[in-house]
Design a protein around this motif. Structure first.
Motif, PDB file in Angstrom:
ATOM      1  N   UNK A   4       0.829  -1.201   0.000  1.00  0.00           N
ATOM      2  CA  UNK A   4       0.000   0.000   0.000  1.00  0.00           C
ATOM      3  C   UNK A   4       0.864   1.252   0.000  1.00  0.00           C
ATOM      4  N   UNK A   5       0.293   2.335  -0.500  1.00  0.00           N
ATOM      5  CA  UNK A   5       1.017   3.609  -0.496  1.00  0.00           C
ATOM      6  C   UNK A   5       0.832   4.375   0.813  1.00  0.00           C
ATOM      7  N   UNK A   6      -0.200   4.029   1.604  1.00  0.00           N
ATOM      8  CA  UNK A   6      -0.452   4.677   2.896  1.00  0.00           C
ATOM      9  C   UNK A   6      -0.839   3.640   3.941  1.00  0.00           C
ATOM     10  N   UNK A   7      -0.760   4.030   5.208  1.00  0.00           N
ATOM     11  CA  UNK A   7      -1.117   3.127   6.309  1.00  0.00           C
ATOM     12  C   UNK A   7      -2.605   2.785   6.258  1.00  0.00           C
ATOM     13  N   UNK A   8      -2.939   1.555   6.664  1.00  0.00           N
ATOM     14  CA  UNK A   8      -4.344   1.157   6.726  1.00  0.00           C
ATOM     15  C   UNK A   8      -4.567   0.107   7.811  1.00  0.00           C
ATOM     16  N   UNK A   9      -5.746   0.164   8.421  1.00  0.00           N
ATOM     17  CA  UNK A   9      -6.174  -0.842   9.384  1.00  0.00           C
ATOM     18  C   UNK A   9      -6.719  -2.042   8.635  1.00  0.00           C
ATOM     19  N   UNK A  10      -6.653  -3.225   9.259  1.00  0.00           N
ATOM     20  CA  UNK A  10      -7.252  -4.393   8.627  1.00  0.00           C
ATOM     21  C   UNK A  10      -7.825  -5.342   9.676  1.00  0.00           C
ATOM     22  N   UNK A  11      -8.789  -6.119   9.246  1.00  0.00           N
ATOM     23  CA  UNK A  11      -9.366  -7.187  10.049  1.00  0.00           C
ATOM     24  C   UNK A  11      -9.992  -8.191   9.090  1.00  0.00           C
ATOM     25  N   UNK A  12     -10.473  -9.297   9.618  1.00  0.00           N
ATOM     26  CA  UNK A  12     -11.171 -10.304   8.830  1.00  0.00           C
ATOM     27  C   UNK A  12     -12.560 -10.493   9.419  1.00  0.00           C
ATOM     28  N   UNK A  13     -13.543 -10.786   8.557  1.00  0.00           N
ATOM     29  CA  UNK A  13     -14.869 -11.157   9.046  1.00  0.00           C
ATOM     30  C   UNK A  13     -15.537 -12.083   8.048  1.00  0.00           C
ATOM     31  N   UNK A  14     -16.730 -12.523   8.369  1.00  0.00           N
ATOM     32  CA  UNK A  14     -17.444 -13.470   7.511  1.00  0.00           C
ATOM     33  C   UNK A  14     -18.623 -12.834   6.782  1.00  0.00           C
ATOM     34  N   UNK A  15     -18.860 -11.569   7.009  1.00  0.00           N
ATOM     35  CA  UNK A  15     -20.040 -10.923   6.424  1.00  0.00           C
ATOM     36  C   UNK A  15     -19.707  -9.987   5.277  1.00  0.00           C
ATOM     37  N   UNK A  16     -18.483  -9.529   5.172  1.00  0.00           N
ATOM     38  CA  UNK A  16     -18.125  -8.549   4.160  1.00  0.00           C
ATOM     39  C   UNK A  16     -18.523  -7.140   4.534  1.00  0.00           C
ATOM     40  N   UNK A  17     -18.959  -6.956   5.786  1.00  0.00           N
ATOM     41  CA  UNK A  17     -19.340  -5.630   6.265  1.00  0.00           C
ATOM     42  C   UNK A  17     -18.068  -4.817   6.454  1.00  0.00           C
ATOM     43  N   UNK A  18     -17.902  -3.784   5.635  1.00  0.00           N
ATOM     44  CA  UNK A  18     -16.659  -3.025   5.662  1.00  0.00           C
ATOM     45  C   UNK A  18     -16.592  -1.989   6.776  1.00  0.00           C
ATOM     46  N   UNK A  19     -17.595  -1.955   7.637  1.00  0.00           N
ATOM     47  CA  UNK A  19     -17.566  -1.008   8.763  1.00  0.00           C
ATOM     48  C   UNK A  19     -17.146  -1.694  10.057  1.00  0.00           C
ATOM     49  N   UNK A  20     -16.604  -2.908   9.972  1.00  0.00           N
ATOM     50  CA  UNK A  20     -16.222  -3.671  11.163  1.00  0.00           C
ATOM     51  C   UNK A  20     -14.855  -3.300  11.733  1.00  0.00           C
ATOM     52  N   UNK A  21     -14.184  -2.318  11.180  1.00  0.00           N
ATOM     53  CA  UNK A  21     -12.865  -1.917  11.661  1.00  0.00           C
ATOM     54  C   UNK A  21     -12.991  -1.193  12.996  1.00  0.00           C
ATOM     55  N   UNK A  22     -12.136  -1.589  13.934  1.00  0.00           N
ATOM     56  CA  UNK A  22     -12.031  -0.880  15.206  1.00  0.00           C
ATOM     57  C   UNK A  22     -10.663  -0.204  15.224  1.00  0.00           C
ATOM     58  N   UNK A  23     -10.637   1.107  15.077  1.00  0.00           N
ATOM     59  CA  UNK A  23      -9.363   1.824  15.014  1.00  0.00           C
ATOM     60  C   UNK A  23      -8.626   1.821  16.352  1.00  0.00           C
ATOM     61  N   UNK A  24      -9.288   1.439  17.412  1.00  0.00           N
ATOM     62  CA  UNK A  24      -8.617   1.352  18.715  1.00  0.00           C
ATOM     63  C   UNK A  24      -8.106  -0.050  19.010  1.00  0.00           C
ATOM     64  N   UNK A  25      -8.580  -1.065  18.274  1.00  0.00           N
ATOM     65  CA  UNK A  25      -8.185  -2.437  18.590  1.00  0.00           C
ATOM     66  C   UNK A  25      -7.539  -3.197  17.439  1.00  0.00           C
TER      67      UNK A  25
END
Length: 111
Positions: A48-69
């Motif tokens: 990537x060209x910039x920093x990004x948070x990541x996680x995995x889930x089973x629903x594809x809901x792209x709002x599941x990121x927790x920027x604190x965890x």
């Protein structure tokens, strides 16, 4: 007689194997997040060209990121290789969201 074989051949050798190598279109991790379906793959290679948070889930809901965890990956020339967690369910999605004020353009290869 005792069964002495603790591991399968590829496990005892410590090697990885992938029957597929799929270069994906560049995805943009923005403030809304983005979901990439990684079902059926073993590894994900990311750059990537910039920093990004990541996680995995089973629903594809792209709002599941927790920027604190959730963890984040640094942008730049580094190529990251992640294992796909197969124990989550039948469908697995990689969810990414930008960390800073600029969107992250993420190169994705599924293997």
């Amino acid at each position: 007689m005792a069964h002495l074989q603790k591991f399968r051949a590829h496990e005892s050798l410590g090697v990885e194997s992938a029957a597929d190598w799929q270069v994906q279109s560049v995805v943009t991790a923005d403030t809304d997040g983005v979901a990439v379906n990684v079902t059926g793959y073993h590894q994900i290679h990311l750059m990537s060209d910039n920093d990004f948070y990541f996680t995995f889930n089973t629903t594809g809901t792209d709002s599941d990121i927790s920027t604190t965890q959730d963890l984040y990956l640094k942008g730049g020339d580094t190529i990251y290789s992640l294992k796909v967690p197969n124990g989550l369910g039948d469908n697995v999605y990689l969810i990414m969201e930008r960390k800073g004020s600029s969107d992250a353009s993420v190169r994705v290869i599924l293997a």
